[in-house]
Design a protein around this motif. Structure first.
Motif, short mmCIF file in Angstrom:
data_model
loop_
_atom_site.label_atom_id
_atom_site.label_comp_id
_atom_site.label_asym_id
_atom_site.label_seq_id
_atom_site.Cartn_x
_atom_site.Cartn_y
_atom_site.Cartn_z
N LEU A 117 22.63 8.36 94.24
CA LEU A 117 22.96 7.42 93.16
C LEU A 117 22.18 7.71 91.88
N PRO A 118 20.84 7.90 91.93
CA PRO A 118 20.14 8.21 90.67
C PRO A 118 20.63 9.50 90.01
N GLN A 119 20.97 10.50 90.81
CA GLN A 119 21.44 11.76 90.24
C GLN A 119 22.85 11.65 89.66
N LEU A 120 23.58 10.61 90.05
CA LEU A 120 24.94 10.41 89.55
C LEU A 120 24.98 9.51 88.33
N LYS A 121 23.85 9.26 87.69
CA LYS A 121 23.80 8.31 86.58
C LYS A 121 24.80 8.66 85.49
N TYR A 122 24.79 9.90 85.03
CA TYR A 122 25.66 10.28 83.93
C TYR A 122 27.10 10.44 84.39
N THR A 123 27.30 10.79 85.65
CA THR A 123 28.66 10.83 86.20
C THR A 123 29.25 9.42 86.24
N ILE A 124 28.43 8.45 86.59
CA ILE A 124 28.89 7.06 86.60
C ILE A 124 29.26 6.60 85.20
N ILE A 125 28.46 6.98 84.21
CA ILE A 125 28.77 6.61 82.83
C ILE A 125 30.08 7.24 82.38
N THR A 126 30.27 8.52 82.71
CA THR A 126 31.52 9.19 82.33
C THR A 126 32.72 8.55 83.01
N SER A 127 32.61 8.33 84.32
CA SER A 127 33.71 7.70 85.05
C SER A 127 33.99 6.29 84.54
N SER A 128 32.93 5.54 84.28
CA SER A 128 33.11 4.16 83.79
C SER A 128 33.78 4.14 82.43
N THR A 129 33.43 5.10 81.57
CA THR A 129 34.07 5.17 80.25
C THR A 129 35.56 5.42 80.38
N LEU A 130 35.93 6.39 81.23
CA LEU A 130 37.35 6.67 81.44
C LEU A 130 38.06 5.47 82.07
N MET A 131 37.36 4.79 82.97
CA MET A 131 37.95 3.65 83.66
C MET A 131 38.17 2.48 82.71
#
Length: 300
Positions: A209-223
């Motif tokens: 989860l900590p390593q996916l921080k920026y992936t979460i931000i990218t996915s959340s933006t698209l979502m």
């Protein structure tokens, strides 16, 4: 043996980089900026979509901003956005982490999971509308009373159906994003955690989860930005009903523009959607943009 073995690859000169970006810039201006400027200009006019266009000043903006239906449409839009994000994000992270494994069957399942994204939203809405019909749908066919409810005739149930279908369709896309993010995490982190006695659950919460921080931000933006454009699925499934329970802003824009032939007010709503989307995207970018940019610069 070549003397150049082991040398880093040569990069393109900085003077060439602007020219490489020119085609993308031309496409962006032609298909994004210019139409947006045209819609903004159209919001200050009166037009029925066929006849002549007449300037009307701020009349359309006053009508839209003072319309009592606008706050409700905004509320439904943000509610769909928030609930769909809360449902899709954990499911996408879990599926993405699962598909990142090296087992062959996980890759096969990843292809199966991706099928809903390949289908048309309108076709999906038609299929679910038939399946959820209380008289001739799946519940009536299987004689299961629980499935024979008026799913699209009650506000709460209709909203839940919309969230379910949206999540069912778009979770595969975001799972693919998280799969790529998990595969980029250094294996040494997990090996060190195993030496320390950490189990899979502890590794997931302490490393993945900590390593996916920026992936979460990218996915959340698209979502989040994508949820502002939900139209075809809701239009075919509920047409904004029952009542106005699922009348999102994009559907309100369509009904004003193409059903009521009020292109001016519809264009004003389109501008509001763009402004809301830009604001949310910038806010999400601020959550990790500086750190992400710094980490990228360090790797240059």
């Amino acid at each position: 043996m070549s003397s150049h073995t082991g040398h880093p690859p040569r990069r393109a000169p900085r003077s060439i980089l602007p020219w490489l970006a020119t085609p993308a810039l031309v496409v962006f201006v032609g298909f994004a900026v210019l139409p947006l400027v045209g819609v903004f200009a159209l919001s200050f006019t009166t037009w029925d979509g066929i006849g002549a266009i007449h300037p009307s000043g701020l009349t359309n903006w006053r009508a839209v901003l003072t319309d009592p239906g606008l706050p409700h449409a905004l509320w439904v839009t943000f509610l769909v956005m928030a609930v769909s994000w809360a449902v899709q994000t954990p499911l996408s992270i879990l599926l993405g982490t699962f598909m990142a494994g090296r087992q062959r069957y996980r890759a096969v399942l990843g292809v199966v999971y991706f099928i809903p994204l390949m289908l048309s939203s309108a076709a999906i809405a038609i299929a679910y509308k038939a399946l959820l019909d209380p008289n001739f749908g799946l519940g009536a066919g299987l004689k299961i009373q629980t499935l024979s409810q008026d799913w699209l005739g009650r506000p709460g149930l209709a909203f839940g159906v919309v969230i379910f279908i949206v999540s069912w369709q778009f979770v595969p896309f975001h799972s693919l994003i998280y799969q790529g993010g998990v595969q980029q995490i250094p294996k040494s982190l997990y090996e060190a955690a195993q030496l320390d006695g950490a189990g899979r659950i502890r590794q997931f919460f302490s490393i993945t989860l900590p390593q996916l921080k920026y992936t979460i931000i990218t996915s959340s933006t698209l979502m989040v930005v994508g949820s502002l454009t939900f139209f075809d699925l809701i239009f075919v499934l509920t047409e904004g009903g029952p009542g106005d329970a699922t009348r999102v802003l994009a559907l309100d824009m369509y009904k004003r523009g193409f059903q009521a032939s009020l292109m001016g007010p519809a264009s004003a709503i389109a501008v509001i959607l763009v402004l809301v989307g830009l604001t949310l995207a910038l806010l999400l970018r601020r959550l990790g943009g500086r750190d992400a940019g710094a980490s990228q610069l360090e790797g240059v």
